[in-house]
Write an enzyme that holds these catalytic residues in place. Structure first.
Site, PDB file in Angstrom:
ATOM      1  N   ILE B 130       0.819  -1.269   0.112  1.00 28.85           N
ATOM      2  CA  ILE B 130       0.085  -0.096   0.033  1.00 28.85           C
ATOM      3  C   ILE B 130       0.736   1.326   0.055  1.00 28.85           C
ATOM      4  O   ILE B 130       1.739   1.289   1.007  1.00 28.85           O
ATOM      5  CB  ILE B 130      -0.990   0.010   1.193  1.00 28.85           C
ATOM      6  N   ASP B 131       0.879   2.096  -1.040  1.00 27.85           N
ATOM      7  CA  ASP B 131       1.414   3.253  -1.042  1.00 27.85           C
ATOM      8  C   ASP B 131       0.389   4.598  -0.507  1.00 27.85           C
ATOM      9  O   ASP B 131      -0.482   4.582  -1.142  1.00 27.85           O
ATOM     10  CB  ASP B 131       1.960   3.554  -2.560  1.00 27.85           C
ATOM     11  N   VAL B 132       0.938   5.273   0.340  1.00 29.27           N
ATOM     12  CA  VAL B 132      -0.026   6.275   0.921  1.00 29.27           C
ATOM     13  C   VAL B 132       0.768   7.589   0.881  1.00 29.27           C
ATOM     14  O   VAL B 132       2.021   7.657   1.121  1.00 29.27           O
ATOM     15  CB  VAL B 132      -0.518   5.967   2.465  1.00 29.27           C
ATOM     16  N   TYR B 143      -2.662   5.328  -2.940  1.00 31.85           N
ATOM     17  CA  TYR B 143      -2.177   5.651  -4.206  1.00 31.85           C
ATOM     18  C   TYR B 143      -2.116   4.477  -4.836  1.00 31.85           C
ATOM     19  O   TYR B 143      -1.384   3.662  -4.567  1.00 31.85           O
ATOM     20  CB  TYR B 143      -1.274   6.781  -4.464  1.00 31.85           C
TER      21      TYR B 143
END
Lengths: 205, 254
Positions: B130-132, B143
């Site tokens: 998970i890219d945040v 994102y």
């Protein structure tokens, strides 16, 4: 000749390529005919118990694996899921029969302590319960790599070759005469761990 | 007994070459992945992560041919990611020698893919990455497509959903901190480890040993992954493959 069982769902390359470098001869087996001339078997495995047993049945090799392991008493090494497949069955796939070549069942980790995450992923130590040629020249002060949510429970203590602590002391490897199993990944445990696979390949049992 | 905290170098691929950027931008070529893997193998790192950062955008999957070559040099487990959206691709990558696959963009467009993947291969080999990025209200947005597309779902809801779908690990990456070597986003990591019952790999911003130590002390992260810290040396960011020493490892585990 050492046979490495290819179920299509296991990453056998990480084993055979390194054996090749160590000049160990092997053959990849995935049908009953392939087992001709096989005198040792490695059953690697990642993935789901039910799917892997299905694949074994699709390939029609259940009977021959059981025969080689129990009647012919050929040295047999199950790795990770491969070790679990040697048991009678797993909570991961209720109702699916394992190979049943060791008197054991595979059950899921369950902890109340939230800091003990499941799967058990990472480097942990094994403590041998008795002398075992498969661990010769292996530095047991160094840890080995685990990644699993299920573990094996043997009916008899003498079949447990090593224990590892993660919430509980669980069986991290098995030895019953010609049968060996490793819950960890020796082929992913640096050169020290791979020594176990090399030992299995060269030792006369 | 708790497991020793894992420390994992992350290598970013753009097709065949190794690259590294800052905050998901300005990627520069830093070398050949196979050589880097050989060096990390000799350094006996805990694990490696390879991510092809342009795969999803270019509608392709990380090359299993390269993974095979990398696997041959690796005596440790490694995770691969980049554009994976089919079970057959996972099968191919595991067969090539990967231990785990990392799923990011495709899980956001179809969360059931996680379930399908873990049903087929077991949770232990499915990492959801998970890219945040921080928003102006102090919260976080997820994102996809290598940090280019903002997603609507709330971060904590998403974490719960992917756990239910059978994710085996979470790789949480702060886009704001990535490549900066100024330290990890500890609040972000803590918010994830507090609600998760699967291992969390924290990444984005690690620059020195203290950053790793504080991440393990202040959150329940099972692992920290880092790129720049293990491929660059000095202020000028000269390429130098390196890893923490045995003594430093012990310090982290204390």
């Amino acid at each position: 000749m050492l046979g490495i069982v290819n179920l299509g769902v296991n990453n056998i390359r990480s084993i055979y390529y390194k054996l090749e470098k160590s000049k160990v001869e092997y053959k990849i087996v995935s049908s009953p005919e392939d087992f001709k001339g096989i005198s040792k078997i490695i059953l690697p495995g990642v993935g789901n118990f039910g799917k892997a047993m299905n694949r074994i049945d699709e390939l029609n090799i259940r009977e021959i694996l059981v025969d080689f392991a129990t009647n012919k008493k050929i040295p047999f090494l199950g790795i990770c899921l491969g070790m679990q497949l040697m048991t009678r069955g797993s909570e991961e796939a209720p109702g699916v029969n394992g190979l049943g070549i060791v008197d054991a069942d595979t059950i899921k980790f369950s902890f109340e302590d939230n800091s003990l995450k499941i799967p058990h992923v990472g480097w942990n130590n094994i403590i041998l319960t008795h002398e075992n040629p498969i661990y010769s020249n292996v530095n047991l002060d160094k840890s080995v790599y685990f990644t699993h949510s299920f573990y094996v429970v043997c009916d008899r203590d003498e079949d447990v070759a090593s224990k590892t602590n993660y919430g509980i002391d669980f069986c991290s490897s098995i030895r019953k005469y010609n049968l060996f199993g490793a819950q960890f990944h020796p082929e992913k445990s640096h050169r020290n761990g791979f020594q176990i696979v090399e030992n299995f390949a060269v030792i006369i049992f | 007994m708790k497991l020793k905290p894992r420390v994992i170098p992350t290598l970013l691929l753009k097709g065949k070459g190794l690259v590294k950027g800052i905050q998901f931008k300005n990627h520069t070529y830093i070398g050949d992945p196979i050589n880097a893997v050989k060096l990390f193998n000799d350094l006996e790192v805990d694990e490696l992560i390879f991510l092809d950062i342009t795969a999803s955008i270019e509608k392709r999957t990380i090359s299993s041919v390269i993974i095979e070559q990398l696997a041959d040099e690796c005596f440790m487990p490694f995770t691969v990611g980049g554009g994976i959206n089919k079970v057959s691709q996972i099968e191919e990558l595991l067969y090539a020698g990967a231990e785990k696959v990392s799923i990011n963009t495709s899980a956001l467009s179809n969360v059931d893919f996680i379930k399908e993947a873990s049903n087929n291969f077991g949770s232990q080999c499915i990492v959801v990455s998970i890219d945040v990025k921080k928003n102006i209200f102090g919260g976080y947005n997820i994102y996809s497509y290598s940090g280019t597309i903002k997603e609507k779902i709330s971060l904590l809801d998403y974490v719960k959903i992917i756990q239910d779908k059978g994710a085996g690990e979470i790789l949480i990456n702060s886009i704001n901190n990535e490549g900066t070597q100024t330290g990890l986003d500890l609040l972000l990591i803590k918010s994830i480890t507090d609600i998760s019952n699967i291992p969390v790999i924290a990444t984005g911003g690690a620059g020195n040993i203290n950053h790793l130590t504080e991440a393990f002390k202040q959150s329940k992260a099972s692992a920290v992954a880092a790129g720049s810290m293990f491929v660059f040396h000095g202020k000028k960011r000269g390429v130098l493959i390196n890893f923490i020493s045995e003594q430093e490892r012990k310090r982290i585990a204390e």
